[in-house]
Design a protein around this motif. Structure first.
Motif, mmCIF file in Angstrom:
data_model
loop_
_atom_site.group_PDB
_atom_site.id
_atom_site.type_symbol
_atom_site.label_atom_id
_atom_site.label_comp_id
_atom_site.label_asym_id
_atom_site.label_seq_id
_atom_site.Cartn_x
_atom_site.Cartn_y
_atom_site.Cartn_z
ATOM 1 N N GLY A 142 -44.457 51.138 -9.847
ATOM 2 C CA GLY A 142 -45.901 51.351 -10.009
ATOM 3 C C GLY A 142 -46.342 52.162 -11.210
ATOM 4 N N THR A 143 -45.658 53.259 -11.508
ATOM 5 C CA THR A 143 -46.037 54.083 -12.679
ATOM 6 C C THR A 143 -44.801 54.270 -13.569
ATOM 7 N N LEU A 144 -44.425 53.156 -14.139
ATOM 8 C CA LEU A 144 -43.188 53.054 -14.892
ATOM 9 C C LEU A 144 -43.246 53.787 -16.228
ATOM 10 N N ASP A 145 -42.138 54.419 -16.611
ATOM 11 C CA ASP A 145 -41.928 54.833 -18.009
ATOM 12 C C ASP A 145 -40.428 54.802 -18.266
ATOM 13 N N ALA A 146 -40.019 55.134 -19.492
ATOM 14 C CA ALA A 146 -38.610 54.949 -19.861
ATOM 15 C C ALA A 146 -37.673 55.775 -18.985
ATOM 16 N N THR A 147 -38.099 56.985 -18.591
ATOM 17 C CA THR A 147 -37.223 57.827 -17.755
ATOM 18 C C THR A 147 -37.063 57.229 -16.360
ATOM 19 N N PHE A 148 -38.176 56.748 -15.794
ATOM 20 C CA PHE A 148 -38.085 56.067 -14.497
ATOM 21 C C PHE A 148 -37.095 54.903 -14.593
ATOM 22 N N VAL A 149 -37.213 54.123 -15.656
ATOM 23 C CA VAL A 149 -36.360 52.938 -15.792
ATOM 24 C C VAL A 149 -34.886 53.351 -15.838
ATOM 25 N N ALA A 150 -34.585 54.427 -16.576
ATOM 26 C CA ALA A 150 -33.193 54.899 -16.651
ATOM 27 C C ALA A 150 -32.692 55.281 -15.262
ATOM 28 N N GLY A 151 -33.522 55.958 -14.482
ATOM 29 C CA GLY A 151 -33.133 56.343 -13.127
ATOM 30 C C GLY A 151 -32.940 55.129 -12.226
ATOM 31 N N MET A 152 -33.834 54.146 -12.363
ATOM 32 C CA MET A 152 -33.743 52.928 -11.533
ATOM 33 C C MET A 152 -32.445 52.169 -11.797
ATOM 34 N N ARG A 153 -32.091 52.049 -13.088
ATOM 35 C CA ARG A 153 -30.841 51.343 -13.444
ATOM 36 C C ARG A 153 -29.643 51.999 -12.771
ATOM 37 N N LEU A 154 -29.542 53.322 -12.922
ATOM 38 C CA LEU A 154 -28.380 54.043 -12.378
ATOM 39 C C LEU A 154 -28.356 53.955 -10.858
ATOM 40 N N ALA A 155 -29.520 54.135 -10.241
ATOM 41 C CA ALA A 155 -29.574 54.143 -8.778
ATOM 42 C C ALA A 155 -29.242 52.765 -8.213
ATOM 43 N N MET A 156 -29.798 51.727 -8.809
ATOM 44 C CA MET A 156 -29.576 50.374 -8.266
ATOM 45 C C MET A 156 -28.112 49.960 -8.435
ATOM 46 N N ARG A 157 -27.522 50.312 -9.574
ATOM 47 C CA ARG A 157 -26.113 49.985 -9.794
ATOM 48 C C ARG A 157 -25.240 50.700 -8.748
ATOM 49 N N GLN A 158 -25.558 51.965 -8.506
ATOM 50 C CA GLN A 158 -24.784 52.757 -7.537
ATOM 51 C C GLN A 158 -24.954 52.206 -6.115
ATOM 52 N N ALA A 159 -26.193 51.831 -5.763
ATOM 53 C CA ALA A 159 -26.433 51.285 -4.422
ATOM 54 C C ALA A 159 -25.635 50.002 -4.217
ATOM 55 N N LYS A 160 -25.613 49.149 -5.232
ATOM 56 C CA LYS A 160 -24.819 47.905 -5.154
ATOM 57 C C LYS A 160 -23.350 48.235 -4.962
ATOM 58 N N ALA A 161 -22.863 49.181 -5.766
ATOM 59 C CA ALA A 161 -21.433 49.527 -5.706
ATOM 60 C C ALA A 161 -21.070 50.055 -4.321
ATOM 61 N N LEU A 162 -21.991 50.770 -3.680
ATOM 62 C CA LEU A 162 -21.701 51.389 -2.384
ATOM 63 C C LEU A 162 -22.168 50.530 -1.205
ATOM 64 N N GLY A 163 -22.773 49.371 -1.488
ATOM 65 C CA GLY A 163 -23.222 48.476 -0.415
ATOM 66 C C GLY A 163 -24.412 48.998 0.369
ATOM 67 N N LYS A 164 -25.246 49.834 -0.271
ATOM 68 C CA LYS A 164 -26.459 50.336 0.408
ATOM 69 C C LYS A 164 -27.606 49.351 0.155
#
Ligand code: ATP
Ligand code: TZE
Ligand code: MG
Length: 268
Positions: A69-91
Motif C-alpha cells: 500500500g505505501t511502497l518505497d525502496a526500503t519496504f521493497v528490500a524488506g519484502m524481498r528478504l522476508a518472502m524469500r525466507q518464508a518460502k525457504a522455511l515453508g511459512k
C-alpha cells in the motif's frame, strides 16, 4: 449447523488457542487497523519491515502478510528478504497488491515479488486482480472500478501462474484456486467507507493460513468472518466511525451460532 460453519469455527478456536504470530509488512495507513483486527480475532500481530530484521522475524512467525500500500525502496528490500525466507522455511505467504495497476512502480515490484516467491494467497479488489493478471485494467488509486465478478477469469489465470489461491473481494467475494471456486456473499456496502477493510481481510487470511494448511479453506474462512463481522458491526450503528470500532468488537465476540445463522457460502 452446516459443516462449513463448523469448519470456520474450528479455525477460530485454533487461532484463539494458539494466538499465532503473524508477521505483517504492511502500509502506514492500516498498520493500526489490521494489528487490532488480528488481536480481536485472537492472533498475535507484529508490524516489522526493516530489511535488517525481517528474515529473523519470519523464522519465529507462523505466517507472513505482505501489503504494498505505501511502497518505497526500503519496504521493497524488506519484502524481498522476508518472502524469500518464508518460502525457504515453508511459512504461508499472503500478498495484498494494493493499488497495482495505478503506477509502473507498483506493477514492477508486484511482478518481481510474485516471481521471487509465489504467494500462497493473493487478495485484492477486482481492479488489482485484473492488473496483476496482466490486463490493462483501470484503477482509481486503491479503489476498484469494477465489480468482483469482472475479475474471475483473471483470478483463475493468476492462480494457474502462482499455483496458489486468489481472492477477489467486493460485494461478493470469490476465492479461486485451480478449478475450485467458493463465493461469500456476506458483508455490507458501508465497509467501503472505512479505509483498509480489504487490507484487514488480507491480514485475517494470514491468521487463518497459520492454523489451516488448506489455504483455499483458510482464505474462504477469512472472507466469511470478515463479511459476518462487518454485518454485525453495521447493525450496531450504520456509520463509518462506529463501524471501525464495532467491527473489532464483533470479531472479538464472534460465536459459532452467529456464523451458522449468517454464513452465505456457495461453491461454483
Ligand atoms: N458492496 C459491498 N457489499 C457488501 N460487502 C462489501 C462491499 N464492498 C466491500 N465489502 C466487504 O468489504 C471487504 C473488503 O473488500 P474491498 O473489496 O472493499 O477491499 P479493498 O478495495 O481492497 O479495500 P482497501 O484497499 O481499502 O483495503 C469485502 O471482503 C466485503 O466483506
Ligand atoms: C488509502 C490508502 N492509500 C495507500 S494504502 C491505503 C489503504 C487502503 O488500501
Ligand atoms: Mg485493497
Amino acid at each position: 449447523m452446516t459443516q462449513s460453519a463448523q469448519s470456520i469455527w474450528t479455525d477460530i478456536e485454533r487461532i484463539r488457542a494458539q494466538a499465532p504470530l503473524i508477521h505483517n509488512i504492511t502500509n502506514f495507513v492500516v498498520m493500526n487497523n489490521t494489528a487490532n483486527a488480528l488481536l480481536a480475532l485472537g492472533a498475535s500481530p507484529a508490524m516489522v519491515h526493516a530489511p535488517e530484521e525481517v528474515e529473523d522475524f519470519v523464522s519465529i512467525s507462523s505466517a507472513l502478510v505482505v501489503n504494498i500500500g505505501t511502497l518505497d525502496a526500503t519496504f521493497v528490500a524488506g519484502m524481498r528478504l522476508a518472502m524469500r525466507q518464508a518460502k525457504a522455511l515453508g511459512k504461508p505467504i499472503v500478498f495484498d497488491p494494493v493499488g497495482v495497476g495505478a503506477t509502473n512502480f507498483r506493477n514492477q515490484v508486484s511482478e518481481e515479488l510474485l516471481a521471487l516467491a509465489a504467494p500462497d494467497v493473493i487478495r485484492g479488489n477486482a481492479s488489482e486482480i485484473m492488473a496483476l493478471a496482466g490486463l490493462n485494467a483501470q484503477t482509481k488509486g486503491v479503489d476498484s472500478l469494477y465489480g468482483s465478478e469482472a475479475a474471475v477469469d483473471a483470478a483463475r489465470r493468476l492462480s494457474a501462474l502462482t499455483g496458489g489461491v486468489v481472492v477477489i473481494s467486493g460485494a461478493t467475494d470469490y476465492i479461486i484456486q485451480g478449478e475450485k471456486t467458493s463465493i461469500i456473499s456476506n458483508g455490507h456496502p458501508l465497509m467501503t467507507k472505512v479505509t483498509g477493510m480489504g487490507c484487514t481481510a488480507t491480514a485475517l487470511t494470514g491468521a487463518f493460513a497459520a492454523v489451516n494448511s488448506d489455504y483455499f479453506q483458510a482464505a474462504t474462512h477469512a472472507m466469511a468472518v470478515m463479511g459476518i463481522a462487518g454485518e454485525l458491526a453495521v447493525e450496531k450503528k450504520p456509520a463509518p466511525g462506529s463501524l471501525q470500532l464495532n467491527f473489532l468488537d464483533a470479531l472479538y465476540e464472534l460465536t459459532e451460532a452467529a456464523i451458522a445463522d449468517r454464513l452465505q457460502l456457495t461453491y461454483a
